[in-house]
Design a protein around this motif. Structure first.
Motif, PDB file in Angstrom:
ATOM      1  N   PRO A 168      36.066   9.496  -7.983  1.00  0.00           N
ATOM      2  CA  PRO A 168      35.574   9.031  -6.872  1.00  0.00           C
ATOM      3  C   PRO A 168      34.951   9.944  -6.130  1.00  0.00           C
ATOM      4  N   TRP A 169      33.505   9.284  -5.478  1.00  0.00           N
ATOM      5  CA  TRP A 169      32.734  10.397  -4.645  1.00  0.00           C
ATOM      6  C   TRP A 169      32.245   9.612  -3.649  1.00  0.00           C
ATOM      7  N   SER A 170      32.459   9.659  -2.380  1.00  0.00           N
ATOM      8  CA  SER A 170      31.729   9.030  -1.280  1.00  0.00           C
ATOM      9  C   SER A 170      30.389   9.871  -0.762  1.00  0.00           C
ATOM     10  N   VAL A 171      29.306   9.104  -1.036  1.00  0.00           N
ATOM     11  CA  VAL A 171      28.004   9.669  -0.616  1.00  0.00           C
ATOM     12  C   VAL A 171      27.928   9.475   0.845  1.00  0.00           C
ATOM     13  N   ALA A 172      27.889  10.388   1.588  1.00  0.00           N
ATOM     14  CA  ALA A 172      27.967  10.522   3.267  1.00  0.00           C
ATOM     15  C   ALA A 172      26.594   9.412   3.655  1.00  0.00           C
ATOM     16  N   LYS A 173      25.641   9.524   3.153  1.00  0.00           N
ATOM     17  CA  LYS A 173      24.419   8.645   3.700  1.00  0.00           C
ATOM     18  C   LYS A 173      23.339   8.302   2.708  1.00  0.00           C
ATOM     19  N   LEU A 174      22.819   7.101   2.692  1.00  0.00           N
ATOM     20  CA  LEU A 174      21.749   6.502   2.036  1.00  0.00           C
ATOM     21  C   LEU A 174      20.760   6.191   2.716  1.00  0.00           C
ATOM     22  N   TYR A 175      19.498   6.481   2.277  1.00  0.00           N
ATOM     23  CA  TYR A 175      18.065   6.303   2.944  1.00  0.00           C
ATOM     24  C   TYR A 175      17.287   5.366   2.207  1.00  0.00           C
ATOM     25  N   TYR A 176      16.547   4.736   2.762  1.00  0.00           N
ATOM     26  CA  TYR A 176      15.077   4.246   1.970  1.00  0.00           C
ATOM     27  C   TYR A 176      13.899   5.024   2.292  1.00  0.00           C
ATOM     28  N   ILE A 177      13.251   5.242   1.458  1.00  0.00           N
ATOM     29  CA  ILE A 177      12.326   6.165   1.600  1.00  0.00           C
ATOM     30  C   ILE A 177      10.753   4.913   2.032  1.00  0.00           C
ATOM     31  N   HIS A 178      10.229   5.471   3.274  1.00  0.00           N
ATOM     32  CA  HIS A 178       9.142   4.479   3.777  1.00  0.00           C
ATOM     33  C   HIS A 178       7.760   5.456   3.614  1.00  0.00           C
ATOM     34  N   GLY A 179       7.221   5.603   2.357  1.00  0.00           N
ATOM     35  CA  GLY A 179       6.260   6.381   2.188  1.00  0.00           C
ATOM     36  C   GLY A 179       4.808   5.977   2.331  1.00  0.00           C
ATOM     37  N   PHE A 180       4.736   4.511   2.523  1.00  0.00           N
ATOM     38  CA  PHE A 180       3.183   4.082   2.752  1.00  0.00           C
ATOM     39  C   PHE A 180       3.215   3.198   3.962  1.00  0.00           C
ATOM     40  N   LEU A 181       2.795   4.122   5.035  1.00  0.00           N
ATOM     41  CA  LEU A 181       2.927   3.347   6.348  1.00  0.00           C
ATOM     42  C   LEU A 181       1.256   3.269   6.798  1.00  0.00           C
ATOM     43  N   ARG A 182       1.095   2.138   7.482  1.00  0.00           N
ATOM     44  CA  ARG A 182      -0.259   1.708   7.817  1.00  0.00           C
ATOM     45  C   ARG A 182      -0.755   2.844   8.757  1.00  0.00           C
ATOM     46  N   GLU A 183       0.158   3.194   9.829  1.00  0.00           N
ATOM     47  CA  GLU A 183      -0.509   4.027  10.877  1.00  0.00           C
ATOM     48  C   GLU A 183      -0.850   5.430  10.190  1.00  0.00           C
ATOM     49  N   ARG A 184      -0.246   6.116   9.385  1.00  0.00           N
ATOM     50  CA  ARG A 184      -0.745   7.069   8.728  1.00  0.00           C
ATOM     51  C   ARG A 184      -1.950   6.918   8.041  1.00  0.00           C
ATOM     52  N   MET A 185      -2.155   5.824   7.224  1.00  0.00           N
ATOM     53  CA  MET A 185      -3.613   5.610   6.435  1.00  0.00           C
ATOM     54  C   MET A 185      -4.679   5.519   7.727  1.00  0.00           C
ATOM     55  N   GLN A 186      -4.596   4.909   8.642  1.00  0.00           N
ATOM     56  CA  GLN A 186      -5.473   4.766   9.604  1.00  0.00           C
ATOM     57  C   GLN A 186      -5.790   5.925  10.358  1.00  0.00           C
ATOM     58  N   LEU A 187      -4.943   6.584  10.835  1.00  0.00           N
ATOM     59  CA  LEU A 187      -5.096   8.111  11.289  1.00  0.00           C
ATOM     60  C   LEU A 187      -6.031   9.035  10.281  1.00  0.00           C
ATOM     61  N   TRP A 208      -4.607  -4.877   3.902  1.00  0.00           N
ATOM     62  CA  TRP A 208      -3.085  -4.589   4.250  1.00  0.00           C
ATOM     63  C   TRP A 208      -2.576  -5.944   4.484  1.00  0.00           C
ATOM     64  N   ASP A 209      -1.098  -6.131   4.053  1.00  0.00           N
ATOM     65  CA  ASP A 209      -0.325  -7.515   4.371  1.00  0.00           C
ATOM     66  C   ASP A 209       0.184  -6.918   5.784  1.00  0.00           C
ATOM     67  N   PRO A 210      -0.144  -7.879   6.716  1.00  0.00           N
ATOM     68  CA  PRO A 210       0.305  -7.659   8.253  1.00  0.00           C
ATOM     69  C   PRO A 210       2.005  -7.838   8.069  1.00  0.00           C
ATOM     70  N   ASP A 211       2.567  -8.625   7.068  1.00  0.00           N
ATOM     71  CA  ASP A 211       3.823  -8.434   6.985  1.00  0.00           C
ATOM     72  C   ASP A 211       4.696  -7.268   6.709  1.00  0.00           C
ATOM     73  N   HIS A 212       3.768  -6.362   6.251  1.00  0.00           N
ATOM     74  CA  HIS A 212       4.254  -4.948   6.020  1.00  0.00           C
ATOM     75  C   HIS A 212       4.586  -4.114   7.181  1.00  0.00           C
ATOM     76  N   ASP A 213       3.894  -4.611   8.192  1.00  0.00           N
ATOM     77  CA  ASP A 213       3.701  -3.610   9.379  1.00  0.00           C
ATOM     78  C   ASP A 213       5.171  -3.266   9.950  1.00  0.00           C
ATOM     79  N   HIS A 214       6.010  -4.221   9.800  1.00  0.00           N
ATOM     80  CA  HIS A 214       7.452  -4.044  10.389  1.00  0.00           C
ATOM     81  C   HIS A 214       8.301  -2.921   9.809  1.00  0.00           C
ATOM     82  N   PHE A 215       7.840  -2.521   8.556  1.00  0.00           N
ATOM     83  CA  PHE A 215       8.483  -1.364   8.073  1.00  0.00           C
ATOM     84  C   PHE A 215       8.535  -0.108   8.797  1.00  0.00           C
ATOM     85  N   ALA A 216       7.422   0.227   9.583  1.00  0.00           N
ATOM     86  CA  ALA A 216       7.121   1.348  10.368  1.00  0.00           C
ATOM     87  C   ALA A 216       8.229   1.108  11.734  1.00  0.00           C
TER      88      ALA A 216
END
Length: 290
Positions: A168-187, A208-216
């Protein structure tokens, strides 16, 4: 050489270069071991670069994509392994056709989880990165990648689960990648306008789907990695069947990106260590064993 290890879990070859690649290159350069795990071979992917849409490429796409992946991993300074499942393709139509019977998205969860658990127990990462519950975008393999990553994160630490897969091995942390954010594209689009140029992202922003804005709002961790954006782009160009070097991805000059948005974004989804949010380091809260 650091004793800390990062595992980046991705659905297809090229995903590792468009999602979190500069982070991978930075940590590899800092002496951390980094392992990219690619769950499928990308066998059913389309050829998206017109210059590569050639008979001898179409006839051996699986082999070509393996070579591309090897080159991208070399550029990023990462180790790499294949999990060996078959690409599901991206069904098109209304309604979409059924998925191929042999594909990853339909593979038994237990089989896919066991395969990833074995890799986790062999490499023993302190941090894993993967996709959110939407897969980053709703490709069936990306969604399955999320499901299998979560299951493997939990099962790898449990000695009762998949004992044949190693200790067994306990991974300390797990992350989701949020690579496509509207704010970055708009900038970036706004910067084109300031420079008197027509930006390529207007069409993306318009649909852009407004429902995806919450990921930021879910971002917990911003990793400074602008110095590695050139390596990210070189790794992406290594996937020549998938990326048009004249495409929108490369339209914004790197110096603009480094000035306006020099980070890659993540969401801390699971943690077995204490950390303070927001973070600037995926290894925050983890003691280096060396």
């Amino acid at each position: 050489m650091s004793g800390l290890r990062l595992m980046a879990v991705h659905a297809h070859p090229d995903d590792e270069s468009s999602k979190g690649a500069a982070t991978v290159a930075r940590y590899a350069d800092e002496g951390h071991r980094v392992m990219i795990v690619t769950l499928t071979g990308g066998e059913r992917g389309d050829i998206l670069n017109p210059a590569m849409d050639l008979p001898h490429v179409r006839g051996r796409i699986a082999e070509v994509r393996r070579d591309e992946m090897a080159e991208a991993a070399k550029i990023l300074g990462a180790e790499h392994t294949w999990l060996g499942f078959i690409d599901s393709g991206l069904p098109k139509g209304d309604p979409p056709p059924p998925l191929p019977a042999d594909c990853f998205a339909l593979a038994p969860m237990e089989d896919a989880t066991a395969a990833l658990v074995q890799v986790v127990r062999e490499f023993r990462p302190h941090v894993m990165t993967t996709y959110d519950e939407n897969g980053g975008y709703p490709h069936p393999d990306h969604i399955r990648c999320h499901q299998v990553s979560i299951a493997a994160y939990e099962a790898a630490a449990d000695p009762a689960m998949f004992p044949e897969a190693g200790a067994p091995w306990s991974v300390a942390k797990l992350y989701y990648i949020h690579g496509f954010l509207r704010e970055r594209m708009q900038l970036l689009q706004d910067e084109f306008a300031k420079q008197g140029r027509e930006g390529p992202f207007g069409k993306w922003l318009a649909r852009w789907d407004p429902d995806h804005d919450h990921f930021a709002q879910r971002v917990t961790t911003r990793v400074e990695c602008g110095a590695y954006f050139d390596r990210r782009d070189d790794a992406l160009r290594a996937h020549a069947t998938q990326i048009d070097p004249k495409g929108d991805f490369f339209a914004a000059p790197i110096d603009w990106q480094q000035r306006l948005w020099p980070t890659e974004e993540y969401e801390l989804a699971r943690s077995r260590v204490r950390t303070t949010l927001p973070e600037t380091d995926l290894f925050a809260g983890i003691e280096d064993p060396e």
